[in-house]
Motif scaffolding. Sequence first.
Motif, mmCIF file in Angstrom:
data_model
loop_
_atom_site.group_PDB
_atom_site.id
_atom_site.type_symbol
_atom_site.label_atom_id
_atom_site.label_comp_id
_atom_site.label_asym_id
_atom_site.label_seq_id
_atom_site.Cartn_x
_atom_site.Cartn_y
_atom_site.Cartn_z
ATOM 1 N N GLU A 1 -2.258 6.084 9.706
ATOM 2 C CA GLU A 1 -2.830 5.414 8.537
ATOM 3 C C GLU A 1 -2.450 3.936 8.515
ATOM 4 O O GLU A 1 -3.266 3.083 8.167
ATOM 5 C CB GLU A 1 -2.341 6.099 7.259
ATOM 6 N N GLY B 1 0.818 -1.205 0.000
ATOM 7 C CA GLY B 1 0.000 0.000 0.000
ATOM 8 C C GLY B 1 0.851 1.255 0.000
ATOM 9 O O GLY B 1 2.053 1.228 0.297
ATOM 10 N N ARG C 1 -5.132 0.810 8.606
ATOM 11 C CA ARG C 1 -5.172 -0.251 7.592
ATOM 12 C C ARG C 1 -4.957 -1.638 8.180
ATOM 13 O O ARG C 1 -5.596 -2.610 7.758
ATOM 14 C CB ARG C 1 -4.099 0.003 6.519
#
Length: 266
Positions: free
Chosen positions: A73, A55, A77
Amino acid sequence: MSPSSNGSEPDSRAVLVTGGTRGIGAVIAARFAADGARVLVCGRQRPAALPGGIGFHAADVREPDQAAELVAEAVRRFGRLDVVVNNAGGSPVVPADSASPRLVTSIVRLNLLAPFFVAQAANAVMREQPGGGHIVNIGSVAALRPAPGTAAYAAAKAGLEALTRALAVEWAPRVRVNGVIVGLVRTAQNAEHYGDEGALRAVDGTIPLGRMATPDDVADACLLLTSPLASYLNGAQITVDGGGELPAFYLATRGSDAGAGADQPA
């Protein structure tokens, strides 16, 4: 079996690699992903493509707020954060007497302050989660053997080594902090610094192991440091430089026959 795995189970850890969209960082990210980890990389701009399963989050880790948001973040995730590799860094070659204050500040922010900001945010997460976590800071032999044109970079990387040891003392035992000190590495950009293939082979000959490192050598060191095999390493600095550089007197007295390049191991 991978050193980061338990038995035959794949590595399912959550890993963040800063500057992981190209160069050594991209290889580090791919190495963890190939081992089964869930990987997030960052950069200031989204790359044209990333390997499957990796990612991306846009961030300038020189900015504390963006470094903190990057870590947040990763947690959003993956639900946790097990490994951070502070890889983002670098510097142009600039003579110290002509380096502008703005450039010097930028180099120090990227190579010393950014890893600090990311590590702070990561530690806040890791210390509260089961199993803690690992932070690996990517350093440089420039901190030990500065070359002309690298004064600010060398100083920042020397500071990063001190930071690694300091954080290892403060954050243990929940979070282990170690470093990889990187020597000369063969990348697609080598020709810009060393010249053509003949020049690269000459550089190879100055290294006891007879070759520059590959990005995979650096990635493997990161995997090792974050594995159970290194569970008692904290504040350690693994130097990936093939043994350093052969002494100048040795090269001078043996001419073109010096070095181990002709007898590289398979």
